[in-house]
Design an enzyme around this catalytic site. Structure first.
Site, PDB file in Angstrom:
ATOM      1  N   THR A  94     -25.624 -10.065  11.273  1.00 57.35           N
ATOM      2  CA  THR A  94     -26.509  -9.740  10.149  1.00 57.35           C
ATOM      3  C   THR A  94     -25.701  -9.041   9.062  1.00 57.35           C
ATOM      4  OG1 THR A  94     -28.364  -9.552  11.648  1.00 57.35           O
ATOM      5  CG2 THR A  94     -28.609  -8.478   9.501  1.00 57.35           C
ATOM      6  N   ASN A 103       0.801  -1.219   0.000  1.00 51.31           N
ATOM      7  CA  ASN A 103       0.000   0.000   0.000  1.00 51.31           C
ATOM      8  C   ASN A 103       0.838   1.275   0.000  1.00 51.31           C
ATOM      9  OD1 ASN A 103       0.251  -1.535   2.575  1.00 51.31           O
ATOM     10  ND2 ASN A 103      -0.302   0.412   3.494  1.00 51.31           N
ATOM     11  N   HIS A 149     -13.730  -0.473  -0.520  1.00 46.94           N
ATOM     12  CA  HIS A 149     -13.540   0.978  -0.587  1.00 46.94           C
ATOM     13  C   HIS A 149     -12.285   1.401  -1.347  1.00 46.94           C
ATOM     14  CE1 HIS A 149     -10.545   1.870   2.762  1.00 46.94           C
ATOM     15  NE2 HIS A 149     -10.826   0.603   3.018  1.00 46.94           N
ATOM     16  N   CYS A 173       2.056   8.492  11.923  1.00 44.57           N
ATOM     17  CA  CYS A 173       2.165   9.513  12.964  1.00 44.57           C
ATOM     18  C   CYS A 173       1.507   8.968  14.219  1.00 44.57           C
ATOM     19  CB  CYS A 173       1.448  10.775  12.498  1.00 44.57           C
ATOM     20  SG  CYS A 173       1.812  12.178  13.530  1.00 44.57           S
ATOM     21  N   GLN A 233      -4.967  -3.940  -2.019  1.00 36.17           N
ATOM     22  CA  GLN A 233      -4.534  -2.899  -2.962  1.00 36.17           C
ATOM     23  C   GLN A 233      -4.515  -3.373  -4.411  1.00 36.17           C
ATOM     24  OE1 GLN A 233      -4.110   0.291  -2.529  1.00 36.17           O
ATOM     25  NE2 GLN A 233      -4.112   0.400  -0.289  1.00 36.17           N
TER      26      GLN A 233
HETATM   27  C1  LIG Z   1      -2.825  -3.526   1.996  1.00 37.17           C
HETATM   28  C2  LIG Z   1      -3.961  -3.195   2.898  1.00 37.17           C
HETATM   29  N1  LIG Z   1      -4.444  -4.142   3.721  1.00 37.17           N
HETATM   30  C3  LIG Z   1      -5.465  -3.899   4.541  1.00 37.17           C
HETATM   31  C4  LIG Z   1      -6.070  -2.672   4.598  1.00 37.17           C
HETATM   32  C5  LIG Z   1      -7.193  -2.448   5.545  1.00 37.17           C
HETATM   33  O1  LIG Z   1      -8.415  -2.414   4.869  1.00 37.17           O
HETATM   34  P1  LIG Z   1      -9.708  -1.713   5.514  1.00 37.17           P
HETATM   35  O2  LIG Z   1      -9.443  -0.259   5.509  1.00 37.17           O
HETATM   36  O3  LIG Z   1     -10.821  -2.111   4.587  1.00 37.17           O
HETATM   37  O4  LIG Z   1      -9.891  -2.278   6.879  1.00 37.17           O
HETATM   38  C6  LIG Z   1      -5.597  -1.642   3.760  1.00 37.17           C
HETATM   39  C7  LIG Z   1      -6.211  -0.294   3.808  1.00 37.17           C
HETATM   40  O5  LIG Z   1      -5.539   0.701   3.906  1.00 37.17           O
HETATM   41  C8  LIG Z   1      -4.512  -1.919   2.898  1.00 37.17           C
HETATM   42  O6  LIG Z   1      -4.012  -0.979   2.100  1.00 37.17           O
END
Ligand SMILES: Cc1ncc(COP(=O)(O)O)c(C=O)c1O
Length: 387
Positions: free
Chosen positions: A235, A149, A199, A323, A177
């Site tokens: 649910t 990410n 998302h 941070c 990602q």
């Molecule tokens: C590589 C990776 N794994 C897991 C997550 C976590 O996903 P979520 O925000 O849907 O909990 C993210 C989100 O930033 C991500 O980039």
């Protein structure tokens, strides 16, 4: 001021088509899909249709798809669920995982499990041979993310899967990602468990999937109902699930075209940055980096200061630093790539999306270099260098 959003790895806006598809489930279609009456039964087919759509995208059987509350829960379920089923053993993971995997593993270590953390090279990529060497007879799981990410580095999951298959160890990949952006068919990647989230692909927040290959030994994390074949009680978030199904289909329809365009935009951006600024470093190997991400380290400037200055110009990016409690900790990913702490703290992540335009990139190329020059003049990092 027109704002420019270059933080698509953090999250993406919900597409209007996705929102439209979800709306009836926030209105008249409110039934509980587990209810036997007509209110429940009119909703249930939509739940199963979304499951099928996501399964098709993964090349999986719909029975493999377990809906969760997002990537974090899917990662926790994969790691802890396999560990709970095995009761003891050794886990192999990497030093660049998302905290959802990383902290799940370190939590298990505190409970008596063992773990090996595979390093990465300066390109941020894991060497499959290291995974092979780390395996032990008592290894119960290997977890290696698909695309990082922070840097966009694509990991050699297919190669790792031939090693884990031979050893008979289940392989999990965090594909949060990469899903909807790169091919992520579970059989092609050779993975037993895959985490994804809506998302990141213009779907709603708070909905994810853990794909679980039939026969994988895994316990549920959340119990108390029979939903998701008792693998994840509660649910169902039906609006989210329907939105995820829609976002998945839409993402696939344009995937190749969007990412070819972003690859060209990335080249334009990197060339422009390198031409207008000295002592800036684009992290990772372009050939192994997913094209929407540019991780940029800038000497003698703090990431937070650049982020805030860009924000004042209407440009949203993120830093390579986590941070925590007011102190800037360098990103574990950049440190793992061998970067000095001070340079890691001067890192920004620009992440483009389907709507990013050439004009937006050109605007950033115009406003960013003066920001860096101004901050460098004020920077204690520059001053201490000069002394
Ligand atoms: C590589 C990776 N794994 C897991 C997550 C976590 O996903 P979520 O925000 O849907 O909990 C993210 C989100 O930033 C991500 O980039």
């Amino acid at each position: 001021m027109n704002r420019i959003y270059l933080d698509h790895n953090a999250t993406t806006p919900v597409r209007p088509e996705v929102r439209d598809r979800m709306l009836p489930f926030l209105g008249e279609l409110f039934g509980n899909p587990s209810s036997a009456h007509s209110f429940g039964q009119e909703v249930k087919p939509h739940l199963e249709e979304a499951r099928q759509r996501i399964a098709d995208q993964l090349g999986a059987n719909p029975a493999q798809i377990v809906f969760t509350s997002g990537g974090t829960e899917s990662d926790n379920m994969a790691v802890k669920g396999v560990a709970f089923a095995a009761e003891k053993g050794h886990i192999v993971t990497t030093v660049i995982e998302h905290p959802a995997v990383m902290q799940a593993v370190s939590w298990l270590v505190k409970k008596g499990f063992e773990a090996t953390y595979i390093p990465v090279g300066s390109d941020g990529v894991v060497n499959p041979d290291d995974v092979k060497r780390a395996l032990r007879p008592e290894t119960i799981l290997v977890s290696v993310m698909h695309v990082n990410n922070e840097t966009g580095a694509i990991q050699p999951v297919e190669e790792i899967s031939s090693i884990t298959k031979e050893a008979g160890v289940p392989l999990h990949t965090d594909a949060v990602q990469s899903f909807g952006k790169l091919p992520t068919r579970v059989d092609d990647l050779g993975v037993d468990l895959m985490s994804i989230a809506a998302h990141k692909i213009y779907g709603p927040k708070g909905i994810g999937v853990l794909s679980i290959r039939k026969g994988t030994r895994i316990d549920p994390l959340i119990i108390g109902g029979a939903q998701e074949k008792r693998r994840r009680s509660g649910t169902e978030n039906i609006a989210g699930i329907v939105g995820f199904g829609e976002a998945t289909v839409l993402a696939e329809a344009e995937r190749e075209q969007v990412y070819a365009r972003l690859a060209a935009l990335r080249r334009r951006f990197v060339t422009g940055l390198e031409a207008s600024l000295t002592e800036v470093y684009v992290n990772g190997d372009a050939a192994r980096t997913f094209p929407s991400t540019v991780s940029l380290s800038v000497s003698h400037v703090e990431g937070e200061s650049m982020l805030l200055s860009l924000d004042m110009e209407g440009v949203a990016v993120s830093t390579g630093s986590a941070c925590s409690s007011g102190s800037l900790e360098p990103s574990h990913v950049l440190v793992a790539m061998g970067m000095e702490t001070v340079l890691a703290q001067g890192t920004l992540r620009f992440s483009m999306g389907r709507g990013t335009t050439e004009a937006e990139i050109d605007h950033v190329l115009e406003v960013f270099p003066p920001i860096v020059e101004r901050l460098r003049k004020m920077s204690p990092l520059t001053r201490s260098q000069a002394c």
